[in-house]
Design a protein around this motif. Structure first.
Motif, mmCIF file in Angstrom:
data_model
loop_
_atom_site.group_PDB
_atom_site.id
_atom_site.type_symbol
_atom_site.label_atom_id
_atom_site.label_comp_id
_atom_site.label_asym_id
_atom_site.label_seq_id
_atom_site.Cartn_x
_atom_site.Cartn_y
_atom_site.Cartn_z
ATOM 1 N N TRP A 115 24.007 -8.899 27.208
ATOM 2 C CA TRP A 115 24.007 -8.940 25.752
ATOM 3 C C TRP A 115 22.680 -8.446 25.209
ATOM 4 C CZ3 TRP A 115 28.768 -9.538 24.581
ATOM 5 C CH2 TRP A 115 29.578 -10.493 25.182
ATOM 6 N N TYR A 116 22.730 -7.723 24.115
ATOM 7 C CA TYR A 116 21.525 -7.297 23.404
ATOM 8 C C TYR A 116 20.933 -8.519 22.707
ATOM 9 C CZ TYR A 116 18.710 -4.968 19.787
ATOM 10 O OH TYR A 116 17.703 -4.561 18.949
ATOM 11 N N PRO A 117 19.664 -8.869 22.980
ATOM 12 C CA PRO A 117 19.098 -10.077 22.391
ATOM 13 C C PRO A 117 18.595 -9.894 20.960
ATOM 14 C CG PRO A 117 17.499 -9.084 23.836
ATOM 15 C CD PRO A 117 18.765 -8.251 23.950
ATOM 16 N N GLY A 118 18.626 -8.684 20.443
ATOM 17 C CA GLY A 118 18.054 -8.415 19.121
ATOM 18 C C GLY A 118 16.660 -7.847 19.263
ATOM 19 N N ASP A 119 16.134 -7.301 18.164
ATOM 20 C CA ASP A 119 14.799 -6.709 18.236
ATOM 21 C C ASP A 119 13.721 -7.766 18.004
ATOM 22 O OD1 ASP A 119 14.661 -7.136 15.494
ATOM 23 O OD2 ASP A 119 14.988 -5.028 14.971
ATOM 24 N N ALA A 120 12.468 -7.356 17.980
ATOM 25 C CA ALA A 120 11.342 -8.279 17.847
ATOM 26 C C ALA A 120 11.349 -9.021 16.510
ATOM 27 C CB ALA A 120 10.026 -7.526 18.019
ATOM 28 N N GLU A 121 11.960 -8.438 15.489
ATOM 29 C CA GLU A 121 12.034 -9.085 14.171
ATOM 30 C C GLU A 121 13.270 -9.971 14.016
ATOM 31 O OE1 GLU A 121 11.360 -5.458 14.123
ATOM 32 O OE2 GLU A 121 9.324 -6.212 14.407
ATOM 33 N N GLY A 122 14.080 -10.074 15.063
ATOM 34 C CA GLY A 122 15.270 -10.917 14.996
ATOM 35 C C GLY A 122 16.488 -10.212 14.434
ATOM 36 N N LYS A 123 16.440 -8.907 14.333
ATOM 37 C CA LYS A 123 17.558 -8.136 13.795
ATOM 38 C C LYS A 123 18.543 -7.807 14.916
ATOM 39 C CE LYS A 123 18.315 -4.049 10.965
ATOM 40 N NZ LYS A 123 17.688 -2.857 10.386
ATOM 41 N N GLY A 124 19.807 -8.106 14.685
ATOM 42 C CA GLY A 124 20.834 -7.799 15.671
ATOM 43 C C GLY A 124 20.880 -8.819 16.795
ATOM 44 N N GLY A 125 21.747 -8.561 17.730
ATOM 45 C CA GLY A 125 21.867 -9.428 18.896
ATOM 46 C C GLY A 125 23.135 -10.263 18.884
#
Length: 189
Positions: A115-125
């Motif tokens: 699973w994609y955990p999202g980016d460093a800013e918490g976007k997505g995942g």
């Protein structure tokens, strides 16, 4: 399930009932796909069974259900994979897995999730809330039970959010039916 609806009705929800937790209730209300395998008494499944679930659509979730039943003296090995494309929106994965091993039966269950955990800013995942449980429907004094290998955290994933899925996780469970179940499981017919 079309060929054995009686088995599905008899066992579905006996290990993870719909009122077990919020995500099990959500899964019970909306699941529309998944896997079902019944291994008859004394049969050793000659191949490893495997399935692959993927969240393809944006702005959606995945709510599959897995039900594996190994009757008396049966053996099955099952590999399940889950993944989704990287997206800017959050998505939800709320699956339920029920493993039922009757006397002297063995289920080897493995899952690999990417699973994609999202980016460093918490976007997505992906938010990954899965309920997995096994039950032994055996009687007797011998106690062997569950062996599990915990998921390893990938080197690139350092986010601390406990409700977000890690980039990669895998676990393997061997369930050997040689203990008394804590919850009554329907007896084989």
């Amino acid at each position: 399930m079309r060929e054995h609806p009686d088995l599905v009705r008899r066992y579905l929800g006996t290990v993870v009932p719909q009122n077990d937790n919020f995500f099990a209730a959500l899964n019970s209300a909306v699941f529309s796909d998944g896997s079902f395998a019944y291994i008859p008494a004394g049969v050793r499944c000659p191949m490893e069974l495997s399935t692959y679930f993927r969240i393809n659509a944006a702005k959606s979730g995945q709510f599959e259900r897995t039900l594996l039943i190994a009757d008396k003296g049966a053996y099955v090995s099952y590999l399940e994979g889950c993944t989704a494309p990287q997206r800017d929106e959050n998505q939800l994965h709320a699956a339920v897995v029920e493993l039922i091993a009757h006397e002297d039966a063995q289920i080897k269950y493995s899952t690999v999730q990417n699973w994609y955990p999202g980016d460093a800013e918490g976007k997505g995942g992906i938010y990954n809330f899965v309920t997995k449980r096994g039950a032994c429907a055996a009687t007797g004094p011998r106690s062997r039970g569950l062996r599990s290998r915990p998921a390893r955290r990938s080197p690139g994933n350092t986010r601390a959010a406990s409700s977000k899925a890690t980039a990669r996780s895998a676990n393997s469970i061997r369930w050997r039916s040689q203990t008394t179940a804590s919850r009554p499981i329907p007896a084989p017919r």
